[in-house]
Design a protein around this motif. Structure first.
Motif, short mmCIF file in Angstrom:
data_model
loop_
_atom_site.label_atom_id
_atom_site.label_comp_id
_atom_site.label_asym_id
_atom_site.label_seq_id
_atom_site.Cartn_x
_atom_site.Cartn_y
_atom_site.Cartn_z
N ALA A 1 -20.84 10.02 -37.31
CA ALA A 1 -21.50 8.97 -38.08
C ALA A 1 -20.52 8.33 -39.06
O ALA A 1 -19.50 8.92 -39.42
CB ALA A 1 -22.69 9.56 -38.84
N GLU B 1 -24.54 5.41 -41.05
CA GLU B 1 -24.89 4.81 -39.77
C GLU B 1 -24.48 5.77 -38.66
O GLU B 1 -23.32 6.15 -38.56
CB GLU B 1 -24.20 3.46 -39.59
N GLU C 1 -26.33 7.98 -34.87
CA GLU C 1 -27.21 7.87 -33.72
C GLU C 1 -27.87 9.21 -33.45
O GLU C 1 -27.45 10.25 -33.97
CB GLU C 1 -26.46 7.40 -32.48
N THR D 1 -29.72 13.88 -35.43
CA THR D 1 -28.73 12.80 -35.54
C THR D 1 -27.34 13.38 -35.75
O THR D 1 -27.17 14.59 -35.93
CB THR D 1 -29.06 11.87 -36.71
N ASN E 1 -33.91 3.62 -40.77
CA ASN E 1 -34.10 2.30 -40.13
C ASN E 1 -35.10 1.47 -40.92
O ASN E 1 -35.97 0.80 -40.36
CB ASN E 1 -34.53 2.46 -38.68
N LEU F 1 -37.77 7.29 -31.86
CA LEU F 1 -36.35 7.54 -31.58
C LEU F 1 -36.17 8.33 -30.29
O LEU F 1 -37.01 9.17 -29.93
CB LEU F 1 -35.72 8.33 -32.73
N GLY G 1 -29.40 8.67 -28.19
CA GLY G 1 -28.60 7.47 -28.07
C GLY G 1 -29.01 6.32 -28.97
O GLY G 1 -28.25 5.36 -29.14
N ASP G 2 -30.21 6.41 -29.56
CA ASP G 2 -30.66 5.33 -30.44
C ASP G 2 -29.86 5.33 -31.74
O ASP G 2 -29.51 6.38 -32.28
CB ASP G 2 -32.16 5.52 -30.79
N GLU G 3 -29.60 4.13 -32.25
CA GLU G 3 -28.92 4.00 -33.52
C GLU G 3 -29.85 4.34 -34.68
O GLU G 3 -31.05 4.06 -34.64
CB GLU G 3 -28.38 2.57 -33.68
N VAL G 4 -29.27 4.96 -35.70
CA VAL G 4 -30.04 5.36 -36.88
C VAL G 4 -29.26 4.98 -38.13
O VAL G 4 -28.06 5.32 -38.24
CB VAL G 4 -30.30 6.89 -36.89
N THR G 5 -29.92 4.29 -39.04
CA THR G 5 -29.33 4.00 -40.36
C THR G 5 -30.15 4.74 -41.40
O THR G 5 -31.36 4.54 -41.51
CB THR G 5 -29.34 2.49 -40.66
#
Length: 265
Positions: free
Chosen positions: A173, A181, A183, A195, A211, A254, A257-261
């Motif tokens: 990350a 940021e 995933e 994550t 997110n 989620l 592979g999904d993006e996570v902020t």
């Protein structure tokens, strides 16, 4: 001891056990045969979090979407452990952990453990679709019989270049101040979305946004009422998106592979 890991479900692992037990008297331990189908990265993550807790053993790992192709079958020796697997990166993260290396470091730089790699001859495999039975199970039995330290002298192997092995990189990350940021690496059977955000990011945080959605941060699932979303640090040291007695993947929307902020409030 021999451990077995695969994405086979049932009944295929039974054939592998039969081949091994016909050749040696090793104690067999099933780690899991329910790893996500064909998912090298998820398997690599879970093995990194699991196999270092075992005493010295020969570990057979068969998550092999390239079975029957020109990918190599390999043995990676790390100290008193040996990892027998397809050369698709599935065992390199755990090999680094066993060697005391950080993620991304070269196995060739290991100083605290002897690390060696070998290619296994699979030319005589009876099937092009079941190398777990025809290649890896016999190789594992041979490694157990000759001993991990003597694997280099075993018939049917040749020395391989550690740096030439296929690698599976678990992404890191990006953390800047109060914003991370990353995933989703994996989702476990409880629905916890794990994550790659380091757990230290949650230090002293009572709440974060995931997110853009504000959720509490807690040290335990029970820090929030049943059915409530939260973020916490899992046993692997990463930030998880969870629900107390529910599924975090569904609540947060989620998947691997999904993006996570994640932002500290």
């Amino acid at each position: 001891m021999i451990t077995l890991s695969s994405d086979f479900g049932s009944p295929y692992p039974a054939a592998m056990r039969g081949v091994i037990l016909d050749r040696c008297d090793a104690r067999l331990v099933d780690v899991s045969h329910e790893f996500p189908r064909h998912d090298v990265r998820a398997t690599a993550f879970w093995l990194r979090e699991t196999l270092p807790y075992f005493p010295p053993a020969v570990h057979c790992v068969v998550v092999d979407p390239g079975v029957g192709t020109d990918r190599d079958a390999i043995v990676v020796r790390v100290g008193r452990h040996a990892l027998v697997a397809p050369d698709n990166g599935v065992v390199l993260p755990v090999a680094r952990a066993l060697a005391g290396l950080d993620p991304g470091e070269s196995l060739a730089d290991a100083t605290h453990q002897t690390v060696e790699a070998y290619i296994v001859d699979d030319a005589d495999a009876a099937s092009s679709t079941f190398h777990g039975r025809d290649v890896f199970a016999p190789a594992v039995a041979r490694v157990h019989e000759v001993g991990v330290a003597a694997v280099g002298g075993m018939a049917g192997v040749e020395t391989a270049d550690l740096d030439a092995l296929v690698d599976c990189e678990l992404p890191a990350a990006t953390v800047e101040g109060d914003r991370a940021e990353g995933e989703v690496l994996v989702v476990d059977d409880f629905g916890n979305a794990v994550t790659n955000v380091p757990g230290g990011f949650l230090a002293d945080a009572d709440a974060v946004t995931v997110n853009g959605e504000r959720v509490p941060a807690g040290e335990t699932f029970a820090a929030v009422p049943e059915g409530t979303q939260l973020v916490t640090v899992g046993s692997h040291g990463n930030v998880e998106c969870d629900v107390n007695r529910g599924r975090g993947d569904e609540a947060f929307g989620l998947a691997p592979g999904d993006e996570v902020t994640v932002e500290r409030c």
